[in-house]
Write a protein that holds these residues in place. Structure first.
Motif, PDB file in Angstrom:
ATOM      1  N   ARG A  76      28.109  29.389 -33.926  1.00  0.00           N
ATOM      2  CA  ARG A  76      29.292  28.855 -34.048  1.00  0.00           C
ATOM      3  C   ARG A  76      30.239  28.850 -34.605  1.00  0.00           C
ATOM      4  N   ASN A  77      31.422  29.898 -34.044  1.00  0.00           N
ATOM      5  CA  ASN A  77      32.651  30.377 -34.055  1.00  0.00           C
ATOM      6  C   ASN A  77      33.084  30.599 -32.487  1.00  0.00           C
ATOM      7  N   ALA A  78      32.292  30.359 -31.844  1.00  0.00           N
ATOM      8  CA  ALA A  78      32.565  30.013 -30.377  1.00  0.00           C
ATOM      9  C   ALA A  78      33.504  29.140 -29.854  1.00  0.00           C
ATOM     10  N   ASN A  79      33.996  29.207 -29.064  1.00  0.00           N
ATOM     11  CA  ASN A  79      35.283  27.896 -28.636  1.00  0.00           C
ATOM     12  C   ASN A  79      34.688  26.776 -28.213  1.00  0.00           C
ATOM     13  N   PRO A  80      35.140  25.685 -28.768  1.00  0.00           N
ATOM     14  CA  PRO A  80      33.630  24.489 -28.152  1.00  0.00           C
ATOM     15  C   PRO A  80      34.423  23.664 -26.946  1.00  0.00           C
ATOM     16  N   ILE A  81      33.471  23.021 -26.883  1.00  0.00           N
ATOM     17  CA  ILE A  81      33.269  22.586 -25.374  1.00  0.00           C
ATOM     18  C   ILE A  81      33.405  21.008 -25.557  1.00  0.00           C
ATOM     19  N   LYS A  82      33.728  20.577 -25.184  1.00  0.00           N
ATOM     20  CA  LYS A  82      33.797  18.541 -25.626  1.00  0.00           C
ATOM     21  C   LYS A  82      32.040  18.482 -24.930  1.00  0.00           C
ATOM     22  N   VAL A  83      31.456  17.018 -25.878  1.00  0.00           N
ATOM     23  CA  VAL A  83      30.266  16.938 -24.969  1.00  0.00           C
ATOM     24  C   VAL A  83      30.651  15.221 -24.428  1.00  0.00           C
ATOM     25  N   THR A  84      30.548  15.031 -23.066  1.00  0.00           N
ATOM     26  CA  THR A  84      31.572  14.147 -22.658  1.00  0.00           C
ATOM     27  C   THR A  84      30.354  12.201 -22.826  1.00  0.00           C
ATOM     28  N   ALA A  85      29.362  12.904 -23.084  1.00  0.00           N
ATOM     29  CA  ALA A  85      28.089  11.809 -22.891  1.00  0.00           C
ATOM     30  C   ALA A  85      26.777  12.469 -23.805  1.00  0.00           C
ATOM     31  N   VAL A  86      25.970  11.220 -24.443  1.00  0.00           N
ATOM     32  CA  VAL A  86      24.838  11.598 -25.476  1.00  0.00           C
ATOM     33  C   VAL A  86      23.910  10.487 -24.321  1.00  0.00           C
ATOM     34  N   HIS A  87      23.460  10.913 -24.046  1.00  0.00           N
ATOM     35  CA  HIS A  87      21.752   9.789 -23.557  1.00  0.00           C
ATOM     36  C   HIS A  87      20.069  10.688 -23.953  1.00  0.00           C
ATOM     37  N   ARG A  88      20.347   9.363 -24.886  1.00  0.00           N
ATOM     38  CA  ARG A  88      18.812   9.568 -25.710  1.00  0.00           C
ATOM     39  C   ARG A  88      18.076   8.624 -25.256  1.00  0.00           C
ATOM     40  N   ASP A  89      16.532   9.106 -26.116  1.00  0.00           N
ATOM     41  CA  ASP A  89      15.423   9.281 -26.179  1.00  0.00           C
ATOM     42  C   ASP A  89      14.638   8.760 -27.108  1.00  0.00           C
ATOM     43  N   ASP A  90      15.013   7.749 -28.030  1.00  0.00           N
ATOM     44  CA  ASP A  90      14.837   7.567 -29.446  1.00  0.00           C
ATOM     45  C   ASP A  90      13.495   7.336 -30.013  1.00  0.00           C
ATOM     46  N   ALA A  91      12.611   6.890 -28.739  1.00  0.00           N
ATOM     47  CA  ALA A  91      11.212   6.993 -29.351  1.00  0.00           C
ATOM     48  C   ALA A  91      10.536   8.721 -29.467  1.00  0.00           C
ATOM     49  N   ARG A  92      11.011   9.810 -28.558  1.00  0.00           N
ATOM     50  CA  ARG A  92      10.995  10.775 -28.587  1.00  0.00           C
ATOM     51  C   ARG A  92      11.467  11.474 -29.746  1.00  0.00           C
ATOM     52  N   ASP A  93      12.655  11.452 -29.892  1.00  0.00           N
ATOM     53  CA  ASP A  93      13.963  11.925 -30.679  1.00  0.00           C
ATOM     54  C   ASP A  93      14.370  13.234 -30.071  1.00  0.00           C
ATOM     55  N   LEU A  99      28.503  18.080 -21.069  1.00  0.00           N
ATOM     56  CA  LEU A  99      29.438  19.404 -21.495  1.00  0.00           C
ATOM     57  C   LEU A  99      30.502  18.723 -20.242  1.00  0.00           C
ATOM     58  N   SER A 100      31.903  19.197 -20.704  1.00  0.00           N
ATOM     59  CA  SER A 100      33.154  18.044 -20.105  1.00  0.00           C
ATOM     60  C   SER A 100      33.295  19.280 -19.244  1.00  0.00           C
ATOM     61  N   GLN A 101      32.990  20.242 -19.260  1.00  0.00           N
ATOM     62  CA  GLN A 101      32.982  22.155 -18.323  1.00  0.00           C
ATOM     63  C   GLN A 101      31.168  22.224 -18.692  1.00  0.00           C
ATOM     64  N   SER A 102      31.855  23.064 -16.923  1.00  0.00           N
ATOM     65  CA  SER A 102      30.124  24.142 -16.676  1.00  0.00           C
ATOM     66  C   SER A 102      30.316  25.596 -18.085  1.00  0.00           C
TER      67      SER A 102
END
Length: 195
Positions: A76-93, A99-102
């Motif tokens: 949890r102390n590692a350098n953060p990587i920005k998330v650019t998109a969130v794709h959801r399947d709410d029925a399956r939670d 991620l913005s970079q590999s």
């Protein structure tokens, strides 16, 4: 001899192999009343730039006037990587985060084997995740039921707040599911979802 010792050995091997692919996921949202809300959980890096987690781990962008999601690999102390998109399947939670970079250079961590559908009741399971305010941990238990709707299974493994979305592995180190519970306290029964 062998039962607990073999389980301990499996837990150590799984944690050593996948600790750098287990992701701490965190979102920060500023609400319309200017109060800040922070939340998150755990996830699993699949491929080089996608993270599998639970949908309920990530707040809803439409509920905030500003909203950022970051992923940290291995700690949890590692350098953060920005998330650019969130794709959801709410029925399956389930949620898939882009991620913005590999993150493929995650210190040589091996990719996770594909899930194996196994209907074995009482199978051992190992959960990796980031309990609230703590670094990466592993817990173990048994799959206790596979009869829940939507492919959900139940385990007796204790999960704490923050473990939701983290990977669940069988005793051979094969990714079996994404774990999750919506409860706000440690519980002895939690359900998890097959991907």
């Amino acid at each position: 001899m062998g039962g607990p010792a073999l389980a301990d050995r499996a837990a150590v091997q799984i944690a050593a192999r996948y600790n750098v692919r287990t992701v701490h996921v965190q979102y920060v949202g500023v609400m319309y009343n200017d109060k800040q809300e922070v939340g998150g959980g755990s996830g699993l890096l699949i491929g080089d730039s996608l993270v599998l987690t639970n949908s309920h781990v990530i707040g809803r962008e439409e509920n905030y006037k500003s909203f950022d999601v970051n992923a940290r690999l291995g700690s949890r102390n590692a350098n953060p990587i920005k998330v650019t998109a969130v794709h959801r399947d709410d029925a399956r939670d389930l949620a898939l985060l882009e991620l913005s970079q590999s993150a493929g250079n995650s210190r040589g961590a091996s990719r996770c084997p594909m899930p194996v559908i196994n209907d074995n009741q009482q199978a051992p399971i190992y959960l990796l995740g980031y309990p609230l305010d703590l670094d990466l941990s592993i817990s173990s238990g048994l799959i206790s039921s596979q009869t829940s709707p939507n492919g959900r299974r139940q385990t007796d493994t204790i999960m704490n707040v923050g473990n939701s979305g983290g990977p669940a592995f069988n005793e051979f180190g094969v990714a079996a599911s994404s774990s999750g519970t919506r409860r706000r306290f440690p519980v002895s029964t939690s359900s998890f979802q097959r991907p």
